[in-house]
Design a protein around this motif. Structure first.
Motif, PDB file in Angstrom:
ATOM      1  N   GLY A  42       0.806  -1.212   0.000  1.00 60.96           N
ATOM      2  CA  GLY A  42       0.000   0.000   0.000  1.00 60.96           C
ATOM      3  C   GLY A  42       0.834   1.254   0.000  1.00 60.96           C
ATOM      4  O   GLY A  42       2.011   1.214   0.326  1.00 60.96           O
ATOM      5  N   PRO A  43       0.230   2.390  -0.312  1.00 65.11           N
ATOM      6  CA  PRO A  43      -1.143   2.482  -0.791  1.00 65.11           C
ATOM      7  C   PRO A  43      -1.272   2.049  -2.257  1.00 65.11           C
ATOM      8  O   PRO A  43      -0.478   2.438  -3.087  1.00 65.11           O
ATOM      9  N   THR A  44      -2.261   1.188  -2.534  1.00 65.35           N
ATOM     10  CA  THR A  44      -2.498   0.761  -3.913  1.00 65.35           C
ATOM     11  C   THR A  44      -3.912   1.155  -4.308  1.00 65.35           C
ATOM     12  O   THR A  44      -4.697   1.576  -3.461  1.00 65.35           O
ATOM     13  N   LEU A  53     -13.783   8.123  -0.863  1.00 62.54           N
ATOM     14  CA  LEU A  53     -13.348   9.302  -1.613  1.00 62.54           C
ATOM     15  C   LEU A  53     -12.355  10.167  -0.859  1.00 62.54           C
ATOM     16  O   LEU A  53     -11.584  10.900  -1.464  1.00 62.54           O
ATOM     17  N   MET A  89      -2.365   7.427   8.678  1.00 61.01           N
ATOM     18  CA  MET A  89      -2.997   8.692   8.303  1.00 61.01           C
ATOM     19  C   MET A  89      -3.716   8.485   6.969  1.00 61.01           C
ATOM     20  O   MET A  89      -3.189   8.797   5.901  1.00 61.01           O
ATOM     21  N   ALA A  91      -6.157   9.884   5.560  1.00 57.02           N
ATOM     22  CA  ALA A  91      -6.602  11.040   4.787  1.00 57.02           C
ATOM     23  C   ALA A  91      -5.572  11.479   3.760  1.00 57.02           C
ATOM     24  O   ALA A  91      -5.893  12.220   2.826  1.00 57.02           O
ATOM     25  N   LEU A  92      -4.316  11.024   3.912  1.00 64.53           N
ATOM     26  CA  LEU A  92      -3.280  11.427   2.974  1.00 64.53           C
ATOM     27  C   LEU A  92      -3.364  10.695   1.643  1.00 64.53           C
ATOM     28  O   LEU A  92      -2.759  11.104   0.659  1.00 64.53           O
ATOM     29  N   HIS A  93      -4.085   9.572   1.624  1.00 69.87           N
ATOM     30  CA  HIS A  93      -4.139   8.780   0.392  1.00 69.87           C
ATOM     31  C   HIS A  93      -5.572   8.390   0.074  1.00 69.87           C
ATOM     32  O   HIS A  93      -5.960   7.234   0.245  1.00 69.87           O
ATOM     33  N   PRO A  94      -6.368   9.336  -0.429  1.00 70.26           N
ATOM     34  CA  PRO A  94      -7.761   8.994  -0.746  1.00 70.26           C
ATOM     35  C   PRO A  94      -7.841   7.996  -1.891  1.00 70.26           C
ATOM     36  O   PRO A  94      -6.952   7.941  -2.733  1.00 70.26           O
ATOM     37  N   ARG A  95      -8.921   7.221  -1.894  1.00 70.94           N
ATOM     38  CA  ARG A  95      -9.225   6.261  -2.967  1.00 70.94           C
ATOM     39  C   ARG A  95      -8.162   5.180  -3.118  1.00 70.94           C
ATOM     40  O   ARG A  95      -7.997   4.612  -4.192  1.00 70.94           O
ATOM     41  N   THR A  96      -7.448   4.912  -2.063  1.00 67.56           N
ATOM     42  CA  THR A  96      -6.463   3.829  -2.142  1.00 67.56           C
ATOM     43  C   THR A  96      -6.769   2.813  -1.048  1.00 67.56           C
ATOM     44  O   THR A  96      -7.672   3.004  -0.250  1.00 67.56           O
ATOM     45  N   ALA A 128       4.496   3.680   5.200  1.00 69.69           N
ATOM     46  CA  ALA A 128       3.143   4.219   5.293  1.00 69.69           C
ATOM     47  C   ALA A 128       3.136   5.334   6.331  1.00 69.69           C
ATOM     48  O   ALA A 128       3.797   5.218   7.357  1.00 69.69           O
ATOM     49  N   PRO A 129       2.393   6.410   6.082  1.00 75.92           N
ATOM     50  CA  PRO A 129       2.381   7.509   7.056  1.00 75.92           C
ATOM     51  C   PRO A 129       1.591   7.110   8.301  1.00 75.92           C
ATOM     52  O   PRO A 129       0.416   6.768   8.205  1.00 75.92           O
TER      53      PRO A 129
ATOM     54  N   LEU B  45       6.101  11.318  10.323  1.00 73.53           N
ATOM     55  CA  LEU B  45       5.109  10.361   9.843  1.00 73.53           C
ATOM     56  C   LEU B  45       5.761   9.042   9.479  1.00 73.53           C
ATOM     57  O   LEU B  45       5.123   8.004   9.447  1.00 73.53           O
ATOM     58  N   PRO B  95      -0.072   4.644  -6.583  1.00 75.45           N
ATOM     59  CA  PRO B  95      -1.362   4.030  -6.258  1.00 75.45           C
ATOM     60  C   PRO B  95      -2.362   4.106  -7.411  1.00 75.45           C
ATOM     61  O   PRO B  95      -3.158   3.198  -7.592  1.00 75.45           O
ATOM     62  N   ARG B 131      -3.247  14.413  -4.167  1.00 76.86           N
ATOM     63  CA  ARG B 131      -3.752  13.175  -3.586  1.00 76.86           C
ATOM     64  C   ARG B 131      -5.173  12.854  -4.022  1.00 76.86           C
ATOM     65  O   ARG B 131      -5.579  11.709  -4.047  1.00 76.86           O
TER      66      ARG B 131
END
Lengths: 238, 238
Positions: A42-44, A53, A89, A91-96, A128-129, B45, B95, B131
């Motif tokens: 991840g993030p994938t 979203l 965290m 929120a740093l990687h939406p849609r993953t 990963a964060p 992070l 991602p 992001r």
């Protein structure tokens, strides 16, 4: 205790980072004979039906050492998923999505705690964060009502209740907690959701248990810190 | 320089010598990758080396998963041609798959534009990276509109390295590539997404170069030795 340990003595931990060559991050964490191998991808890209979203989705798969996986494993998966949905965290990687797999290599009690530590280390290895490094410990109240830390498989079977706590490294706040068995303060299940000063006052026995675990987990977190420091030192950034 | 773990609070000496009442532009502290600015503190992070070259502060870490960032050069593989978007879908190891506009090449017009097939390797720069959006890449330099060194890469061999190693290789004065270049002629392209393309006169030479690059990661302080070992294996040719 049966293996000669003192009540609050934990078995020696050992771990290795980056053991799997293809995963984004991996770690193997052992405490005594209990050993869990964890891989993180991840993030994938998340599947369309499960993507969120505004944040990343955390998926966990738990593979037991023996036998087929069933509802007990689903419970462990949910436990880890909810703990790490807070720690990562998202929120740093939406849609993953973060795909976490825990494979129990050998089980001699305290497996859930070992798995949480393995997942923390694997996530660090993957870059990963994280808000903090969750450290987990297991404890039990044995047949005589005495508190023992890091129970073995036999001790867990004979115990009145078994508790697994995960703590954040900075605030030492309880990140998540799992209790199984007959425990004197029955309302603990409801109070766990809001761990507050009131809770500490009304459930002193539970808090005593949590306090002992907090101290034990500090040594484990110090151990995890040395493991990561040694790995970072090996990477010569040139 | 110290090693930090996620959740560690980082102390940044906020310009001890700025006594002027008017804040100058130079007083700004630049917080880089791996650090998170919270309302009351700055926390790490990721796990890695905390590097402080005032005004820049960031965490030097290594991971395998690439998170795109604007203006970074990347190596991608074309997955599909999306006529309705007028763009190619390119895999850059991030991602989400990236989009490469049909006309993001030097001198491309509707009548005259490069037709890329599935599996083509491109060397491009990241134009848009946010992001919430799919990343976009382009094969032109932003201001001049000229290709410079971006574009389609023919033949050669593509392989993966960790992100920190890619950053080492991307240095124009990279000691390993300089040492290899003294012995053999080759072309290489290094993407910040951890992918490297190498092309030389013969497959044996390419394999030797790829091995040298991969082995250098475990002996970063001895680039000339690593180059010598692999070039010596190459010399006795039939």
């Amino acid at each position: 205790r049966a293996d000669g340990r003192l009540p609050y003595q934990i078995r020696p931990p050992s771990s290795a980072l980056g053991v799997l060559s293809r995963a984004d991050g991996s770690a193997r964490y052992s405490i005594g004979i209990t050993s869990v191998l964890c891989s993180v991808y991840g993030p994938t890209e998340a599947k369309l039906r499960e993507e969120k979203l505004d944040k990343a989705v955390v998926n966990v798969v738990w593979k037991p050492d023996v036998g087929q996986s069933g509802t007990r494993e689903r419970l462990f998966e949910r436990f880890i998923r909810e703990a790490f949905s807070t720690a990562i965290m998202v929120a740093l990687h939406p849609r993953t999505s973060f795909q976490i797999t825990c494979q129990v290599m050998s089980d001699d009690g305290s497996t859930l705690a070992a798995a949480i530590n393995a997942v923390s280390l694997a996530l660090i290895d993957a870059g990963a964060p994280l808000r903090s490094v969750p450290g987990a410990i297991c404890c039990a109240f044995d047949e005589d009502g005495a508190l023992i830390v890091d129970p073995s498989q036999k001790e867990m079977e004979r115990a009145k209740s078994v508790h697994t706590f995960a703590f954040e490294n900075d605030s030492s706040e309880i990140l998540t907690c799992d209790s199984v068995g007959i425990f004197s303060e029955e309302e603990v299940c409801h109070a766990i959701l809001t761990f507050s000063i009131t809770f500490k006052r009304y459930f002193p026995k539970f808090e005593q248990c949590a306090q002992v675990c907090r101290n034990a987990v500090r040594t484990l977190q110090a151990f995890m810190r040395t493991v990561v420091e040694r790995k970072v030192q090996k990477v010569n950034f040139g | 320089m110290r090693i930090v773990l996620p959740g560690d609070v980082v102390e940044i000496d906020a310009s001890a010598d700025s006594i002027e009442s008017k804040p100058q532009k130079n007083d700004a502290i630049v917080i880089g990758p791996g650090l998170h600015v919270a309302p009351d503190s700055i926390t790490a992070l990721k796990a890695g080396l905390l590097v402080s070259n005032p005004p820049h502060h960031y965490i030097q870490s290594s991971q395998r998963r690439y998170i795109p960032s604007t203006s970074e050069p990347v190596l991608g593989v074309v997955l599909a041609s999306m006529r309705h978007l007028e763009a190619y879908k390119v895999d850059i190891g991030a991602p989400h798959t990236a989009l490469l506009n049909f006309y993001a090449f030097e001198g491309a017009t509707k009548r005259n534009r490069p037709a890329l097939e599935i599996g083509t390797v491109v060397f491009a720069r990241v134009a848009v990276a946010h992001r919430d959006m799919d990343p976009e890449i382009e094969c032109v330099a932003p201001n001049s509109g000229k290709a410079e060194h971006f574009g389609v890469l023919k033949d050669g061999f593509v392989f993966k390295v960790s992100l920190a190693h890619a950053r080492r290789l991307a240095d124009p004065k990279c000691p390993l590539l300089v040492a290899l270049g003294e012995r053999i002629a080759f072309e290489s392209a290094v993407g910040f997404n951890g992918r490297v393309w190498v092309k030389s006169g013969s497959p044996r030479a390419t394999v030797a170069i790829v091995n040298a690059i991969q082995h250098w990661e475990s002996a970063v302080d001895r680039p000339r030795e690593v180059a010598k070992v692999w070039m010596n294996r190459l010399v006795p040719q039939a």
